[in-house]
Design an enzyme around this catalytic site. Structure first.
Site, short mmCIF file in Angstrom:
data_model
loop_
_atom_site.label_atom_id
_atom_site.label_comp_id
_atom_site.label_asym_id
_atom_site.label_seq_id
_atom_site.Cartn_x
_atom_site.Cartn_y
_atom_site.Cartn_z
CG HIS A 185 8.93 -3.21 20.40
ND1 HIS A 185 8.73 -2.22 19.47
CD2 HIS A 185 8.85 -4.38 19.72
CE1 HIS A 185 8.55 -2.76 18.28
NE2 HIS A 185 8.62 -4.07 18.41
CB ALA A 227 6.85 -6.35 7.41
CB SER A 234 11.49 -5.84 17.21
OG SER A 234 12.09 -5.34 16.05
#
Length: 102
Positions: free
Chosen positions: A94, A86, A89
């Site tokens: 975003h 994981a 970003s």
């Protein structure tokens, strides 16, 4: 992969734009790295992201530092690996998505 700090990044972080402000190697957007959440939000706006008051207010309401591990650099405009496949970003990604949503 983390962005490497450079003299031009330091100038951008200090609020003095340099003609050599680093850009994302994938999308070409100017990186908005900062030393605080408030400064990151201001840099994203100055670089043409968070174009509306609604986007700026929404982004400002959630501090990225609350989601980045302690050893990470939450206000570096780069993705952060969380582990187990994981990642979070980069802030400019975003901000770009948020601009499209509001």
């Amino acid at each position: 992969r983390k962005a490497q700090a450079s003299p031009s990044m330091g100038a951008a972080m200090a609020g003095r734009e340099s003609p050599r402000t680093p850009c994302c190697r994938f999308c070409g957007v100017r990186l908005s790295s900062a030393s605080s959440h408030t400064e990151l939000c201001a840099n994203l706006r100055r670089h043409g992201l968070l174009r509306t008051e609604a986007a700026f207010a929404a982004y400002s309401a959630v501090d990225r530092g609350d989601f980045v591990p302690e050893e990470g650099e939450p206000y570096l405009d780069a993705a952060v690996v969380l582990g187990a496949g994981a990642q979070i970003s980069a802030p400019h990604v975003h901000a770009s998505a948020l601009d499209l949503l509001v």
